[in-house]
Scaffold this motif. Structure first.
Motif, short mmCIF file in Angstrom:
data_model
loop_
_atom_site.label_atom_id
_atom_site.label_comp_id
_atom_site.label_asym_id
_atom_site.label_seq_id
_atom_site.Cartn_x
_atom_site.Cartn_y
_atom_site.Cartn_z
N LYS A 179 0.86 -1.20 0.00
CA LYS A 179 0.00 0.00 0.00
C LYS A 179 0.89 1.24 0.00
CE LYS A 179 -3.80 -2.12 2.65
NZ LYS A 179 -3.19 -3.40 3.02
N ARG A 180 0.49 2.21 -0.81
CA ARG A 180 1.24 3.46 -0.84
C ARG A 180 0.27 4.64 -0.95
NH1 ARG A 180 4.66 4.15 -6.29
NH2 ARG A 180 5.80 2.39 -5.38
N THR A 181 0.69 5.76 -0.35
CA THR A 181 -0.12 6.96 -0.43
C THR A 181 0.79 8.16 -0.59
OG1 THR A 181 -1.98 8.16 0.58
CG2 THR A 181 -0.22 7.47 2.04
N THR A 182 0.30 9.17 -1.30
CA THR A 182 1.02 10.43 -1.40
C THR A 182 0.05 11.56 -1.07
OG1 THR A 182 0.49 10.84 -3.74
CG2 THR A 182 2.47 9.53 -3.27
N THR A 183 0.59 12.67 -0.58
CA THR A 183 -0.24 13.83 -0.30
C THR A 183 0.60 15.09 -0.44
OG1 THR A 183 -1.70 14.90 1.31
CG2 THR A 183 0.21 13.76 2.18
N ARG A 184 -0.05 16.15 -0.85
CA ARG A 184 0.63 17.44 -0.89
C ARG A 184 0.90 17.91 0.55
NH1 ARG A 184 0.41 20.17 -5.78
NH2 ARG A 184 -1.03 19.30 -7.32
N LEU A 185 2.01 18.58 0.74
CA LEU A 185 2.32 19.14 2.04
C LEU A 185 1.53 20.43 2.26
CD1 LEU A 185 6.21 18.73 2.07
CD2 LEU A 185 4.49 17.18 3.01
N ILE A 186 1.29 20.76 3.51
CA ILE A 186 0.64 22.03 3.84
C ILE A 186 1.67 23.15 3.68
CG2 ILE A 186 -0.48 23.36 5.67
CD1 ILE A 186 -1.46 20.71 6.83
N ASP A 187 1.32 24.14 2.87
CA ASP A 187 2.25 25.22 2.56
C ASP A 187 2.18 26.29 3.66
OD1 ASP A 187 3.94 27.00 1.43
OD2 ASP A 187 2.61 27.60 -0.21
#
Length: 379
Positions: free
Chosen positions: A238-246
């Motif tokens: 399982k893998r997940t990606t997410t944008r970081l909070i700027d």
């Protein structure tokens, strides 16, 4: 596209991937879950979900008869697989419909236009790995301290600092700060960077972690992790990606007091149960009051014509007697996330922040988990 798969493995992969699907998608195609068998030789099914912010991918072994890919309503598929009988699942696509059979249960799903589905982001560069169970515990410890108020995005994330062989996880909602320190294995021993990760995505992924290691991947626009960037996690197919909070995170270390006027050594489970009982008579705006003397703490809630509760508990206390009040849930979030049987409560004054820690592994050592909580003013 046609394959046969174990019911439990399929249900686990579908349910996990569905977590990344938006409840109210901006465009209908984002409600879809992509299922793909690249070739029959690999016998691997890949499931994907994406909402332009968070992506999730899971892999599961199947017996593939025909390769191909399809986009189906993801949440509906997740609801279906949770109710399937304990039999192998057969899945195949015919034209604009996907057919699912499990025992005597049969479902027909209308497919979504696959050509309109966005391309998932590539996984960033792996920067190291951590013990999965330890990482999951660390996330669980700090997650309650994140804010649900989207007007301050900085407070809705967990701040991860990667420094040498140490990861620091921190979260705050302005009323408490939780910090957890843990060991990991970096790809570069002199690494020094950070990332502000959306709490919901991190929490969803951490709940799926079991044994083994979790790989951590990161791309940022600068060495501090500020600006546009992305973080990824991978574990057990399982893998997940997410944008970081700027946003910049608060400088939290200076908020922790370095000198204390009093300290209590308390049993975690008995004190937590006592707080829960006493808090039954208090509403959300009413604090639980704790009065410490040399050998006990008296817990109180309620006053006047309202319902009242009082309970005493033996503790070891050093310092002048102190009476202090807390929001019961904030206090419990710190106390119940201590991993040792006993905890230290350290106080400066009834109106100053208190610090909750576990018992250090070595005498004189630093605790892995620290929790600062603001008291409430007593009338």
């Amino acid at each position: 596209m046609k394959f046969r798969v174990d019911r439990d493995a399929f249900a686990d992969a579908v349910t996990w991937t569905a977590r990344a699907l938006p409840a109210r998608p901006a465009v209908p195609v984002l409600a879809g879950m992509r299922l793909e068998v690249a070739d029959t030789a690999s016998d691997t099914l890949r499931l994907s979900g994406f909402d332009y912010e968070v992506s999730a991918q899971a892999s599961v072994d199947v017996h593939a008869e025909e390769a191909g890919s399809v986009l189906v309503p993801g949440r509906l598929l997740a609801e279906i697989v949770r109710t399937l009988p304990p039999h192998p699942v057969e899945f195949h696509v015919e034209g604009s419909r996907a057919l699912l059979t499990c025992g005597n249960a049969r479902f027909t799903l209308l497919t979504l236009p696959l050509e309109d589905y966005p391309t998932l982001p590539a996984m960033p560069r792996t920067i190291g790995s951590a013990p999965a169970d330890v990482f999951a515990t660390a996330v669980r410890q700090v997650l309650p301290s994140t804010s649900r108020d989207d007007t301050l995005p900085m407070l809705t994330g967990v701040h991860l600092t990667f420094r040498g062989d140490t990861i620091l996880l921190a979260a705050t909602d302005r009323y408490r700060i939780a910090v957890r320190e843990m060991w990991w294995k970096p790809e570069e021993v002199d690494i020094d960077t950070s990332a502000l990760v959306p709490a919901r995505t991190l929490g969803d992924f951490s709940r799926s972690l079991t044994g083994g290691n979790v790989d951590i991947a990161l791309s940022t626009s600068d060495s501090r992790g500020a600006g546009e960037g992305m973080i990824g996690f991978e574990h057990d197919g399982k893998r997940t990606t997410t944008r970081l909070i700027d946003s910049d995170f608060v400088s939290y270390e200076s908020r922790f007091p370095t000198e204390f006027a009093a300290q209590a050594d308390v049993p975690v489970a008995p004190l937590a149960e006592a707080v829960k009982r006493v808090a039954l008579v208090a509403d959300r705006s009413t604090p639980v009051r704790l009065s410490f003397t040399s050998s006990e703490v008296v817990l109180e809630a309620g006053s006047g014509d309202d319902a009242q509760a009082l309970e005493a508990l033996e503790v070891n206390f050093e310092g002048e007697p102190m009476r202090i009040a807390f929001n019961s849930q904030y206090f419990l979030d710190g106390l119940t996330n201590v991993e040792t049987e006993r905890a230290f409560l350290r106080f400066v004054a009834p109106t100053r922040p208190a610090v909750i820690t576990g018992t250090p592994a070595k005498e004189g050592g630093k605790p892995d988990f620290r929790y600062l909580v603001m008291p409430l003013r007593l009338a």
